[in-house]
Design a protein around this motif. Structure first.
Motif, PDB file in Angstrom:
ATOM      1  N   TYR A 133     -12.003  10.213 -21.379  1.00 13.68           N
ATOM      2  CA  TYR A 133     -13.554  10.677 -20.970  1.00 13.68           C
ATOM      3  C   TYR A 133     -14.806  10.151 -21.696  1.00 13.68           C
ATOM      4  N   ASP A 134     -15.517   9.687 -20.887  1.00 11.09           N
ATOM      5  CA  ASP A 134     -16.970   9.278 -21.479  1.00 11.09           C
ATOM      6  C   ASP A 134     -17.820  10.372 -22.154  1.00 11.09           C
ATOM      7  N   ARG A 135     -17.944  11.621 -21.358  1.00 11.17           N
ATOM      8  CA  ARG A 135     -18.963  12.574 -21.634  1.00 11.17           C
ATOM      9  C   ARG A 135     -18.059  13.916 -21.377  1.00 11.17           C
ATOM     10  N   PRO A 136     -18.701  14.912 -22.009  1.00 11.50           N
ATOM     11  CA  PRO A 136     -18.037  16.227 -21.852  1.00 11.50           C
ATOM     12  C   PRO A 136     -18.243  16.638 -20.540  1.00 11.50           C
ATOM     13  N   ILE A 137     -17.309  17.647 -20.227  1.00 12.67           N
ATOM     14  CA  ILE A 137     -17.545  18.233 -18.747  1.00 12.67           C
ATOM     15  C   ILE A 137     -18.299  19.339 -18.704  1.00 12.67           C
ATOM     16  N   ALA A 138     -18.576  19.929 -19.583  1.00 12.58           N
ATOM     17  CA  ALA A 138     -19.422  21.150 -19.697  1.00 12.58           C
ATOM     18  C   ALA A 138     -20.081  21.477 -21.277  1.00 12.58           C
ATOM     19  N   GLU A 139     -21.234  22.029 -21.451  1.00 14.46           N
ATOM     20  CA  GLU A 139     -21.723  22.346 -22.852  1.00 14.46           C
ATOM     21  C   GLU A 139     -22.423  23.816 -22.653  1.00 14.46           C
ATOM     22  N   VAL A 140     -21.908  24.553 -23.605  1.00 21.35           N
ATOM     23  CA  VAL A 140     -22.565  25.712 -23.671  1.00 21.35           C
ATOM     24  C   VAL A 140     -23.621  25.710 -24.916  1.00 21.35           C
ATOM     25  N   ILE A 141     -24.748  26.179 -24.143  1.00 20.82           N
ATOM     26  CA  ILE A 141     -26.143  25.865 -25.057  1.00 20.82           C
ATOM     27  C   ILE A 141     -26.572  26.969 -25.771  1.00 20.82           C
ATOM     28  N   LYS A 142     -26.417  28.324 -25.066  1.00 20.69           N
ATOM     29  CA  LYS A 142     -26.785  29.591 -25.600  1.00 20.69           C
ATOM     30  C   LYS A 142     -25.945  30.634 -24.859  1.00 20.69           C
ATOM     31  N   THR A 143     -25.653  31.628 -25.694  1.00 16.53           N
ATOM     32  CA  THR A 143     -25.001  32.779 -25.216  1.00 16.53           C
ATOM     33  C   THR A 143     -25.645  34.055 -25.879  1.00 16.53           C
TER      34      THR A 143
END
Length: 75
Positions: free
Chosen positions: A40-50
């Motif tokens: 995997y070169d890059r993340p599938i998802a990223e949570v920025i703020k919750t």
């Protein structure tokens, strides 16, 4: 237990190698899936703020106490 021993005695050489290949394939696939992060070169998802929306105290059928958190994911 005798059933297993008798079944083992009646297994042919061809069946033995088929079962052996299946077991080896299963083990190799588990190892591959566990160690495939380098593909995997890059993340599938990223949570920025919750934001915390709600907290609920819960108890299961075994009287284990826990908290259930509901969050609102924002982009």
């Amino acid at each position: 237990m005798n059933f297993i021993v008798e079944k083992y005695k009646t297994i042919t050489r061809k069946q033995f190698f088929l079962y052996l290949i299946l077991v080896i394939s299963f083990i190799v696939s588990v190892i591959f899936v566990h160690h495939n992060y380098s593909f995997y070169d890059r993340p599938i998802a990223e949570v920025i703020k919750t934001e915390l929306k709600d907290t609920t105290d819960v108890m299961d059928i075994y009287d284990n106490k826990d908290q259930l958190f509901s969050r609102l994911s924002l982009k």
